[in-house]
Design an enzyme around this catalytic site. Structure first.
Site, PDB file in Angstrom:
ATOM      1  N   HIS A 124       0.868  -1.186   0.000  1.00  0.00           N
ATOM      2  CA  HIS A 124       0.000   0.000   0.000  1.00  0.00           C
ATOM      3  C   HIS A 124       0.899   1.228   0.000  1.00  0.00           C
ATOM      4  CE1 HIS A 124      -3.783   2.132   1.849  1.00  0.00           C
ATOM      5  NE2 HIS A 124      -3.076   2.961   1.082  1.00  0.00           N
TER       6      HIS A 124
ATOM      7  N   HIS B 219       1.458   4.821  -2.420  1.00  0.00           N
ATOM      8  CA  HIS B 219       1.119   5.689  -3.554  1.00  0.00           C
ATOM      9  C   HIS B 219       2.412   6.318  -4.040  1.00  0.00           C
ATOM     10  CE1 HIS B 219      -3.234   5.584  -2.512  1.00  0.00           C
ATOM     11  NE2 HIS B 219      -2.740   5.377  -1.299  1.00  0.00           N
TER      12      HIS B 219
ATOM     13  N   HIS C  19      -9.462   1.078  -1.421  1.00  0.00           N
ATOM     14  CA  HIS C  19      -9.411   1.710  -0.101  1.00  0.00           C
ATOM     15  C   HIS C  19     -10.822   1.650   0.472  1.00  0.00           C
ATOM     16  CE1 HIS C  19      -5.578   3.296  -1.372  1.00  0.00           C
ATOM     17  NE2 HIS C  19      -5.464   4.164  -0.380  1.00  0.00           N
TER      18      HIS C  19
ATOM     19  N   GLU D  35     -11.195   3.528   5.931  1.00  0.00           N
ATOM     20  CA  GLU D  35     -10.145   4.418   6.440  1.00  0.00           C
ATOM     21  C   GLU D  35     -10.872   5.500   7.246  1.00  0.00           C
ATOM     22  OE1 GLU D  35      -8.073   6.645   3.390  1.00  0.00           O
ATOM     23  OE2 GLU D  35      -6.435   7.233   4.734  1.00  0.00           O
TER      24      GLU D  35
ATOM     25  N   ASP E 152       1.830   3.937   2.828  1.00  0.00           N
ATOM     26  CA  ASP E 152       0.822   4.818   2.228  1.00  0.00           C
ATOM     27  C   ASP E 152       1.478   5.976   1.462  1.00  0.00           C
ATOM     28  OD1 ASP E 152      -1.769   5.487   1.578  1.00  0.00           O
ATOM     29  OD2 ASP E 152      -2.351   6.204   3.557  1.00  0.00           O
TER      30      ASP E 152
HETATM   31  N1  ADE Z   1      -4.376   8.898  -1.858  1.00  0.00           N
HETATM   32  C1  ADE Z   1      -3.144   8.912  -1.353  1.00  0.00           C
HETATM   33  N2  ADE Z   1      -3.164   8.492  -0.073  1.00  0.00           N
HETATM   34  C2  ADE Z   1      -4.451   8.191   0.222  1.00  0.00           C
HETATM   35  C3  ADE Z   1      -5.121   7.702   1.373  1.00  0.00           C
HETATM   36  N3  ADE Z   1      -4.480   7.427   2.511  1.00  0.00           N
HETATM   37  N4  ADE Z   1      -6.451   7.537   1.301  1.00  0.00           N
HETATM   38  C4  ADE Z   1      -7.103   7.820   0.191  1.00  0.00           C
HETATM   39  N5  ADE Z   1      -6.533   8.273  -0.909  1.00  0.00           N
HETATM   40  C5  ADE Z   1      -5.207   8.454  -0.906  1.00  0.00           C
HETATM   41 ZN    ZN Z   2      -3.633   4.841   0.506  1.00  0.00          ZN
END
Ligand code: ADE
Ligand code: ZN
Length: 341
Positions: free
Chosen positions: A19, A21, A199, A202, A280
């Protein structure tokens, strides 16, 4: 376990990151450099000022800053440099396999072509695999706060890159954009042979996780930390062995939990959930993958056994062939035997 011993243990442990980005690895120094060379103005005079501004109240307050920073990325070389720097960092932390998200819509909306993004990222992935021995998969995330129509158009573009894009994910502002909005897109993704994740849970409540399972039929849930609100859901996640890619530092920095001591990672492990630890957007949240393992271990009192379980889970949950998985799990087990304390 003593702090230094734990640090050395986590550093040496082979692990997968699932996970991550790639735009969230844009460190302030690189943001400023690339912004200068591309003539993209930024609201920060220097890297230190940017770091200072990275104080968030919730997911949206982070996303506003993150998308603005991302606008410096314009050329193939920029995407290459970003990805290459992440792989170097990951390899230095003994990440053996990385599954990397990218957000094409945030770039194509600024006139950057899909091809520019993919070429830069994939060139760095191939070089990284060769030079660092790190295996990778690329997962294209759809921005859930944009329309289904926009997402479907992006999916169509991805079909030309089926050979380099392994999976489809769903990210950006969760509240008000439930998974079911994208049922048609995920149906299309499955028919095209993509693996899928999303996702969910969260900031959104447990029902968003259920929707991701029932409407999107995903193989993994990204975050999923709010599943503990629903005992039946937990039982189903355990029974179906659905992995959750948890990001402890992100959750604390985005105030999903007030402090690391309140993070449910340990409770999730104890419930038998297939939990993994990930970073993340490490350029924003104060730590790469090892920083996440260590912050959680210290605050929650994780022992060697928990840490090894997390690393094993990362390979069990990864999109690997059975032979690759066996190879990496053997690496973890050999390390654990050598360093059993
Ligand atoms: N884009 C980048 N990080 C994210 C996250 N933690 N939750 C949702 N979208 C994202
Ligand atoms: Zn994320």
């Amino acid at each position: 376990m003593e702090k230094e011993v734990m640090e050395a243990f986590v550093r040496g442990l082979p692990k997968a990151e699932l996970h991550l980005h790639i735009e969230g690895t844009l460190e302030p120094e690189m943001m400023i450099d690339i912004g200068r060379r591309n003539d993209v103005p930024l609201p920060y005079p220097d890297a230190a000022a940017a770091r200072k501004a990275y104080a968030f109240d919730n997911l949206q307050s982070f996303l506003d800053i993150y998308y603005r920073a991302t606008s410096v990325l314009r050329r193939e070389q920029d995407f290459y440099d970003l990805t290459a720097a992440y792989l170097e960092k990951a390899a230095s932390q003994n990440v053996r396999h990385a599954e990397i998200f990218f957000d094409p819509q945030t770039h194509t909306a600024r006139g950057i072509t899909f091809d520019t993004i993919i070429r830069g990222i994939t060139a760095a992935l191939s070089d990284g695999e060769r030079r660092l021995g790190i295996s990778t998969r690329l997962i294209m995330c759809i921005l859930r706060d944009l329309s289904l129509h926009n997402g479907l158009e992006t999916m169509e573009q991805a079909l030309d890159y089926r050979d380099v894009i392994a999976g489809i994910g769903l990210d950006s502002a969760e509240l008000g954009n439930p998974p079911a909005k994208f049922a048609e897109l995920y149906d299309r993704a499955h028919r095209a042979g993509f693996l899928t994740v999303a996702h969910a849970g969260e900031e959104g409540h447990a029902d968003y996780i259920r929707q991701a399972l029932d409407s999107l039929h995903v193989r993994r849930i990204d975050h999923g930390v709010r599943c503990l609100e629903d005992d039946e859901l937990v039982a189903e996640l355990v029974r179906r062995d659905i992995p959750l890619t948890v990001c402890p530092l992100s959750n604390v920095r985005l105030r999903v939990f007030a402090s690391m001591r309140e993070h449910p990672l340990k409770r999730m492990l104890d419930r038998g959930l297939r939990v993994t630890v990930n970073s993340d957007d490490p350029a924003y949240f104060g730590g790469y993958v090892n920083g996440n393992y260590l912050a959680a271990a210290e605050a929650l009192g994780l022992g060697r056994g928990d840490i090894v379980t997390l690393a094993r889970n990362s390979f069990v949950a990864a999109f690997l062939s059975p032979a690759e998985r066996r190879h990496y799990l053997d690496e973890v087990d050999a390390f654990a035997v050598l360093h059993h304390g």
